[in-house]
Each structure stands twice: as structure tokens, then as C-alpha cells.
Design a protein around this motif. Structure first.
Motif, PDB file in Angstrom:
ATOM      1  N   ALA A 172       0.670  -1.218   0.090  1.00 20.23           N
ATOM      2  CA  ALA A 172      -0.037  -0.012   0.063  1.00 20.23           C
ATOM      3  C   ALA A 172       0.737   1.280  -0.123  1.00 20.23           C
ATOM      4  O   ALA A 172       0.657   2.185  -0.616  1.00 20.23           O
ATOM      5  CB  ALA A 172      -0.853  -0.136   1.020  1.00 20.23           C
ATOM      6  N   GLY A 173       1.889   1.143   0.678  1.00 23.51           N
ATOM      7  CA  GLY A 173       2.895   2.198   0.958  1.00 23.51           C
ATOM      8  C   GLY A 173       3.480   2.298  -0.596  1.00 23.51           C
ATOM      9  O   GLY A 173       3.822   3.639  -0.989  1.00 23.51           O
ATOM     10  N   ALA A 174       3.942   1.476  -1.342  1.00 23.42           N
ATOM     11  CA  ALA A 174       4.570   1.812  -2.378  1.00 23.42           C
ATOM     12  C   ALA A 174       3.538   2.149  -3.467  1.00 23.42           C
ATOM     13  O   ALA A 174       3.839   3.133  -4.380  1.00 23.42           O
ATOM     14  CB  ALA A 174       5.094   0.230  -2.935  1.00 23.42           C
ATOM     15  N   LEU A 175       2.469   1.781  -3.365  1.00 19.80           N
ATOM     16  CA  LEU A 175       1.388   2.248  -4.420  1.00 19.80           C
ATOM     17  C   LEU A 175       0.893   3.674  -4.177  1.00 19.80           C
ATOM     18  O   LEU A 175       0.677   4.541  -5.048  1.00 19.80           O
ATOM     19  CB  LEU A 175       0.246   1.344  -4.397  1.00 19.80           C
ATOM     20  CG  LEU A 175       0.434  -0.027  -5.135  1.00 19.80           C
ATOM     21  CD1 LEU A 175      -0.809  -1.107  -4.677  1.00 19.80           C
ATOM     22  CD2 LEU A 175       0.721   0.075  -6.552  1.00 19.80           C
ATOM     23  N   ARG A 176       1.116   4.096  -2.800  1.00 17.42           N
ATOM     24  CA  ARG A 176       0.854   5.541  -2.554  1.00 17.42           C
ATOM     25  C   ARG A 176       1.911   6.479  -3.185  1.00 17.42           C
ATOM     26  O   ARG A 176       1.967   7.496  -3.673  1.00 17.42           O
ATOM     27  CB  ARG A 176       0.777   5.777  -1.036  1.00 17.42           C
ATOM     28  CG  ARG A 176      -0.453   5.534  -0.479  1.00 17.42           C
ATOM     29  CD  ARG A 176      -0.749   6.032   0.928  1.00 17.42           C
ATOM     30  NE  ARG A 176       0.185   5.487   1.758  1.00 17.42           N
ATOM     31  CZ  ARG A 176       0.009   4.404   2.478  1.00 17.42           C
ATOM     32  NH1 ARG A 176      -1.145   3.849   2.450  1.00 17.42           N
ATOM     33  NH2 ARG A 176       0.958   4.175   3.517  1.00 17.42           N
TER      34      ARG A 176
END
Length: 596
Positions: A172-176
Motif C-alpha cells: 500500500a505504501g509503495a502504491l501511494r
């Protein structure tokens, strides 16, 4: 000990062409204009140099700066333009080479990271900037600790301190951070920092800094032969690529720093090479920034190497390929297959794939790799090698852009054997490039500077990141011609005054020099410079004295070049693409084939 032939009471060379009092040692802050070009030809004809350096890429320019700052008399000659080969066609990164850790090349990574730190903090903070990358993780359990170990080393090797340490990211952090990525393309991610630079502008600045410290720097000056005294090389014969005139240049030692042309120059010298250089072609595409929604660059593993998605002002640079090339060295051609490879690999992870219609620019460059026997080019060494080919002739090849300063120092160290006087140690670790001093203070004054010139602070920041504290030298050209502060028609990221400055101070002699290297218009706009070719040529004409016929010729040659590149990029293989590209006319009409 000084090594110049004779000096005045002020410590200057007793030479009628030497700058007047009040100028810097090598002219007005390393100025490379038409007048300096004329003077440099006379100096080449009349002086005995300690060192003549062949090749105006980053290593040759770095060697000129290294030698000049040791007190040696130096001449740098380049057949075409500064950075016209590999040094303007890289991935534009100042990096340690994360993937070389996996190949256990720890010393190379440590050295490169040390150089990256020097550039960011001391030598070129106006040109070399931090850039972050997302490393998507695609395997659970083992990959995160494996990559973490490598990035922990990367964060600490070589005295790296100025960039943030890597960060662990969930999916999720990478996609943000990079919403452009497909959710199923990763299971997590890691963010790390490296550095980037406009390679052509950086190389130009290294060369101008060398000129500032007294080096003769002359482009369109092709080596066509070597001078001999008994069994040693005693200089070179050079040809002016603009006029066809030839002269002999005397030197105690010649340094061959011609990259992929190394073997050709060694054959010309009559000496047997101590190593071979293999050219590896790397192709990049340039797409608009809004085509990939991400707050970070991205690094992707491929079957044989890595693929970078690199932020570049209002664009992304995506690449590169890594294939053997044994055709024309001056104008490597990208093929449809090369572009397909880049698109295919980046589209594997993008939620909205890139298409051919998204491509603004394409460029191909050649890496000069030290040749192995039957190894793939991606496995060949990025280490550099220096060899004394003959008495009076030193060759250097291999390496990577980031370590150019170390390579240059090694080359001059090797050349010292043939210089009669004692040669001082290298000092370039403590010599900032032109524009570095005062840069940080000027960044804090963008609003005031913008008000003075009637320019938006954003525009001033952009100029400072290209010229640093030489900004006033650029903008002062427009003091009596305020219209030069207007954007270049068709290339609004650049001001017209930058074109004039490129000719009056930066040695540009042809339209392609300005559109492909002094600026990057040729890869940053879909028209690739064609739409602004005529207004740019007309601005150059004011300085170079071109008539309407010469303006027409320059525009025609540049347009034909772009057309040839576009068509070659539609062809299926290297041979066909090369044949189409080399059919385009050469701006330097009198250059001899197979030149360095």
C-alpha cells in the motif's frame, strides 16, 4: 613546481594570446567563444604542451581539469563537440551502481558512492541532484531481507551521508508513492536515494573549468596522425573539422580518452593496444511526466540487467537496453526492436501502459566496456584500465560516468612518467566546478533575482540548476536586448538568451550542438527540435556571423538528422537502422570518417 614554458612576473604564460589582466587564468571564467577558438588554434600551433588529451567526453574533460590544476600545460582536442559521444547519452545518473553489489564489485560501488557524495556536496551541487527510486518487491519472504542487506551497504559505503537512508514500504505504501504501478506487480517495496545530472551540461562544465585553469579546449579539432621522435610519441597532427586546416601539436605525452574510439586511436598511433574496448548500445525513451503518475523514480529488474524510470524535469527517461554494437560509432541508431524492448518491460508493471504515441524522444548511446572473450555486454567489467601504450602515449578506457574524476586522475598519474618535471598530486577532489561557489546562496535569492530580470522565480531556479553562480554571465547578455529573456519559440522551457550564451561562452558551433547538448530540446519535445530550429539558428547567427545561406544549411542538416533518426527507429535491426542514420548529412562536413 609550475610546468608552463615561461611565465611573466604575474605568473602568467608569456604568450600574446594570454588573457589580459582582470580575466581568469584561462580567460573569462573558462569562456569558449569564437575569439577563444581562434586563439586556441594559434596556441596549439605554437606551444609545447606537457599533455595533449584526445577526446572531449567526461573523462577527457576531467583529465584536462586534473592536469591543469596540477600546474601542467594542457590541450584538449575533440573532433566533434564536447560530450557528443557517450557523455551526452547516458542514463543521466550519478550513482554507485546498486546492481554491482550483486556482482560483488564492492570496490567499484564504494568508489562511485564517494564520487557521488563529492558531487552533491562540494564539486557540483548546482548540477548533481538527489533523486529517489522505488524498488518494487515481487517475492515474499526472501527478497526483502536480501535487498535490505544490499541497500544498507549502499547507504553507508563510500562515506555517503548527504542522502536519506532507504525506507521499507508495504504494498500500500509503495502504491501511494507510485500510483502508476499495477497492484499485482509488487508485494511491497523499498525506497532509496541516488543522484542525477544533465550529463552533457556537466561534461561541458568540467571542460570549461579546465579552460578556467589554463587548459586549451578546442572542439571540431580532429586527431589525424601522431608525431614521433625516435620510438616515442611526441604529439599529434590535428585537423580543423570546420576549415580543413591541419597543424602539428607538440606534447610530452598524449592521453587517449576517446571511449568507444580507443582502439581506432591506438591503431592510428601504431602501438599495440593493451586492452580492447567493446561498444554496448543503450537506448532510452523520453515520455511526458503525466504519463506515469509517481512521486519517485522506479528501478525494475529485467532478465539480464535493470530498467530505470527516471524523473527528468517535466518528463520521464525510461531505459536502458544493453546490446553489442559494431557499426557507426558516432551516430548509434535505435531500432524498433530496442524501443519495443523498453516499452514491453516498463509496461509489465504499469496500470496504464505506455504507447508509441507517448514517446517524445529517443536516444542511443554506446558504453565503452573493457572486452572479455565471449561474455555478454551486461557482464563486462565497468572497471577502468589505464595503459602506457607507447612511450609518450597513455590510453584509458572502461569505467562509468560517475567515476570520471578518479579515471582522469589515474590517466594523468600514468602520463607523469613522460613529463620531464615533477608532477604534483591530483587536487580535483577539492576543486569545485564553475558555478558551484555561491550556488546555495543564490537559490535563497530566487525572488530577488527574478524581480531584477522580470522572470518568475521558478525560471531562475531552473537557470541556477543549469548554470549555478554563472547565472549573471548568462542573463547579462540580455541587458541591452530584453527580448532575449523570452522563451525559445517551440521550446518554452528555455530562454533565447541561453542560445546566445551557448555560442558566445560554451563553444557551440552548430545547430545540433545547441539543440542536443547545450539544451535537451531534441529529446524533450515531440518535434525533437525541428519546430524551433530556424529561430535558434537565427540567434546563433548573430554571434557566429552566419548569412542566410548558412542558416538554411544548418536547419536543413538538423531536420535531415531528425528525420533519419525517426525513420531508423521504425526499422527492425541494427544494420538497417545504422544505414538510414548515417545517410543523414554531417554538420561538420570536413570531418574524416571513423573519427574520435
Amino acid at each position: 613546481m609550475c610546468h608552463r614554458r615561461s611565465t611573466s612576473a604575474h605568473g602568467r604564460v608569456s604568450d600574446p594570446a594570454w588573457p589580459a589582466d582582470g580575466d581568469s587564468v584561462g580567460g573569462v571564467l573558462g569562456r569558449l567563444g569564437p575569439a577563444e577558438r581562434d586563439r586556441s588554434w594559434e596556441r596549439l600551433r605554437n606551444e609545447q604542451f606537457d599533455v595533449v588529451i584526445v577526446g572531449g567526453g567526461v573523462v577527457g574533460s576531467g583529465a584536462a581539469l586534473d592536469a591543469a590544476t596540477r600546474g601542467l600545460s594542457v590541450a584538449l582536442v575533440e573532433a566533434r563537440d564536447l560530450a557528443s559521444g557517450t557523455s551526452s547519452r547516458s542514463s543521466k545518473l550519478f550513482h554507485g551502481g546498486l546492481r554491482y553489489l550483486e556482482q560483488l564489485e564492492f570496490s567499484l560501488v564504494r568508489e562511485a558512492l564517494h564520487e557521488r557524495e563529492l558531487m552533491l556536496t562540494r564539486l557540483a551541487p548546482h548540477l548533481v541532484k538527489p533523486v529517489s527510486f522505488l524498488y518494487p518487491l515481487t517475492h515474499r519472504l526472501w527478497e526483502r531481507p536480501y535487498v535490505t542487506a544490499g541497500l544498507t551497504l549502499y547507504d553507508t559505503m563510500g562515506g555517503a551521508r548527504s542522502l536519506p537512508r532507504h525506507k521499507q514500504l508495504t504494498r500500500a505504501g509503495a502504491l501511494r508513492l507510485s500510483p502508476a504501478l499495477r497492484r499485482d506487480a509488487l508485494v511491497g517495496g523499498m525506497q532509496y536515494w541516488d543522484a542525477q545530472a544533465d550529463d552533457a551540461r556537466h561534461t561541458l562544465t568540467v571542460a570549461r573549468t579546465a579552460a578556467h585553469y589554463g587548459a586549451v579546449v578546442r572542439t571540431s579539432t580532429q586527431v589525424v596522425g601522431f608525431l614521433r621522435e625516435a620510438d616515442r610519441v611526441s604529439g599529434v597532427r590535428v585537423r580543423d573539422s570546420e576549415t580543413g586546416d591541419e597543424i602539428d601539436v607538440a606534447a610530452h605525452v598524449v592521453i587517449n580518452s576517446t571511449g568507444v574510439w580507443t582502439d581506432e586511436i591506438q591503431r592510428m598511433s601504431g602501438g599495440r593496444g593493451r586492452f580492447r574496448v567493446r561498444a554496448s548500445k543503450g537506448v532510452h525513451i523520453v515520455v511526458p511526466r503525466d504519463r506515469i503518475v509517481s512521486d519517485s523514480g522506479i528501478i525494475l529488474r529485467t532478465e539480464t540487467s535493470v530498467l530505470f524510470v527516471i524523473p527528468w524535469r517535466n518528463h520521464w527517461i525510461v531505459g536502458t537496453t544493453d546490446t553489442d554494437w559494431d557499426l557507426d560509432l558516432a551516430h548509434p541508431a535505435a531500432t524498433r526492436k530496442d524501443v519495443d524492448y523498453v516499452l514491453e518491460h516498463v509496461n509489465r508493471v504499469l496500470a496504464t501502459p505506455l504507447t508509441y504515441d507517448d514517446i517524445e524522444g529517443v536516444y542511443a548511446g554506446l558504453r565503452p566496456l573493457l572486452a572479455g572473450d565471449d561474455e555478454a555486454t551486461s557482464k563486462l567489467s565497468r572497471e577502468h584500465t589505464v595503459a602506457r601504450v607507447l612511450p609518450g602515449l597513455v590510453a584509458i578506457a572502461g569505467g562509468k560516468y560517475t567515476t570520471y574524476r578518479v579515471m582522469a586522475a589515474d590517466a594523468v598519474d600514468a602520463a607523469a612518467v613522460d613529463i620531464p618535471s615533477r608532477v604534483a598530486p591530483s587536487t580535483t577532489e577539492r576543486v569545485p566546478l564553475l558555478g558551484a561557489d555561491g550556488y546555495h546562496a543564490l537559490i535563497n535569492q530566487c525572488e530577488q533575482i527574478g524581480t531584477r530580470y522580470g522572470l518568475h522565480p521558478y525560471r531562475i531556479r531552473h537557470l541556477l540548476d543549469r548554470y549555478g553562480s554563472l547565472l549573471d554571465h548568462v542573463l547579462d547578455v540580455a541587458e541591452d536586448r530584453r527580448e532575449l529573456l523570452q522563451p525559445v519559440p517551440g521550446a518554452e522551457d528555455y530562454l533565447q538568451v541561453e542560445v546566445v550564451h551557448a555560442v558566445s561562452h560554451e563553444g557551440a558551433l552548430h545547430l545540433e550542438d545547441v539543440l542536443t547538448r547545450r539544451t535537451r530540446i531534441s529529446i524533450e519535445y515531440p518535434h525533437r527540435g525541428v519546430d524551433c530550429a530556424r529561430p535558434v539558428a537565427e540567434l546563433m547567427a548573430d554571434v557566429l556571423g552566419w548569412d542566410s545561406e548558412m542558416i538554411d544549411r544548418e536547419v536543413e542538416i538538423y531536420t535531415a538528422r531528425v528525420q533519419a533518426e525517426r525513420e531508423s527507429q521504425e526499422l527492425p535491426d541494427d544494420a538497417a537502422a545504422d544505414a538510414r542514420r548515417i545517410a543523414a548529412p554531417e554538420a561538420r562536413r570536413l570531418i574524416l570518417e571513423s573519427s574520435a
